[in-house]
Motif scaffolding. Structure first.
Motif, PDB file in Angstrom:
ATOM      1  N   THR A  15       0.846  -1.395   0.141  1.00 15.63           N
ATOM      2  CA  THR A  15      -0.145  -0.042  -0.075  1.00 15.63           C
ATOM      3  C   THR A  15       0.971   1.051  -0.052  1.00 15.63           C
ATOM      4  OG1 THR A  15      -1.803   1.153   0.903  1.00 15.63           O
ATOM      5  CG2 THR A  15      -0.116  -0.147   2.507  1.00 15.63           C
TER       6      THR A  15
ATOM      7  N   HIS B 125       0.044   3.966   1.366  1.00 17.23           N
ATOM      8  CA  HIS B 125      -0.251   5.109   2.579  1.00 17.23           C
ATOM      9  C   HIS B 125      -0.961   4.452   3.489  1.00 17.23           C
ATOM     10  CE1 HIS B 125      -4.611   5.749   1.872  1.00 17.23           C
ATOM     11  NE2 HIS B 125      -4.257   5.968   0.468  1.00 17.23           N
ATOM     12  N   ASP B 126      -0.862   4.642   4.764  1.00 17.01           N
ATOM     13  CA  ASP B 126      -1.572   4.050   6.003  1.00 17.01           C
ATOM     14  C   ASP B 126      -2.999   4.651   6.122  1.00 17.01           C
ATOM     15  OD1 ASP B 126      -1.374   6.454   7.345  1.00 17.01           O
ATOM     16  OD2 ASP B 126       0.589   5.914   8.415  1.00 17.01           O
ATOM     17  N   SER B 127      -3.630   4.555   7.203  1.00 14.79           N
ATOM     18  CA  SER B 127      -5.075   4.738   7.515  1.00 14.79           C
ATOM     19  C   SER B 127      -5.228   6.062   7.825  1.00 14.79           C
ATOM     20  CB  SER B 127      -5.627   3.951   8.637  1.00 14.79           C
ATOM     21  OG  SER B 127      -4.813   4.136   9.810  1.00 14.79           O
ATOM     22  N   SER B 128      -4.068   6.940   7.914  1.00 12.55           N
ATOM     23  CA  SER B 128      -4.121   8.261   8.065  1.00 12.55           C
ATOM     24  C   SER B 128      -3.876   9.186   6.825  1.00 12.55           C
ATOM     25  CB  SER B 128      -3.094   8.788   9.172  1.00 12.55           C
ATOM     26  OG  SER B 128      -1.886   8.762   8.764  1.00 12.55           O
TER      27      SER B 128
ATOM     28  N   ALA C 195       3.213   4.672   4.142  1.00  9.74           N
ATOM     29  CA  ALA C 195       3.097   3.695   4.849  1.00  9.74           C
ATOM     30  C   ALA C 195       4.469   3.216   5.703  1.00  9.74           C
ATOM     31  CB  ALA C 195       2.753   2.453   4.019  1.00  9.74           C
ATOM     32  N   ASP C 196       4.338   2.918   6.871  1.00 12.68           N
ATOM     33  CA  ASP C 196       5.555   2.529   7.724  1.00 12.68           C
ATOM     34  C   ASP C 196       5.768   1.146   7.443  1.00 12.68           C
ATOM     35  OD1 ASP C 196       7.552   2.492   9.566  1.00 12.68           O
ATOM     36  OD2 ASP C 196       6.290   2.198  11.375  1.00 12.68           O
TER      37      ASP C 196
END
Length: 136
Positions: free
Chosen positions: A14, A16-19, A23-24
């Motif tokens: 992915t 990007h993350d949920s925010s 993505a980490d």
């Protein structure tokens, strides 16, 4: 995505993350884990992703394809490198469904472009042709 002589593995990640932030992920592990990388939901973060991949050892001149609206009549494919991917995304409509592919097999696209299907698939049933369409 793969080719016996160029790339035998592919990884999906992915963008990007949920925010909505980058993505980490372990960029070094991702970078060396597969010859081909596919990022989804990455359009807004491709510049940062490309920087991380270069820092992790991927070549700056590695091929990148930004594919919007894949398999649709308005499919758009932009070719770039990791070094230019951040600017190549300009002009793609915000929110367009875009897959970003990184790896050596992207360089084969010009050789295969003539084989790309551009019309809806047609299936013959009972002597008549029926077009299959993707609704969207």
């Amino acid at each position: 995505l793969t080719h016996r002589r160029l790339a035998r593995s592919v990884a999906f990640a992915t963008g990007h993350d949920s925010s909505g932030e980058l993505a980490d992920v372990d960029w070094a592990a991702l970078s060396r884990g597969s010859e081909v990388l596919v990022f989804y939901m990455a359009q807004r973060r491709i510049g940062q992703i490309a920087e991380r991949l270069i820092e992790a050892g991927r070549p700056a001149d590695e091929s990148v394809a930004l594919t919007s609206n894949a398999t649709c009549p308005d499919q758009d494919v932009r070719l770039a490198t990791l070094a230019t991917a951040g600017s190549a995304v300009a002009g793609i409509p915000a929110g367009a469904a875009t897959l970003i592919l990184v790896g050596p097999t992207i360089a084969l696209r010009p050789l295969l472009a003539d084989w790309q299907q551009t019309e809806p698939m047609t299936v013959q049933t009972g002597g008549t042709d029926q077009r299959l369409r993707v609704n969207g």
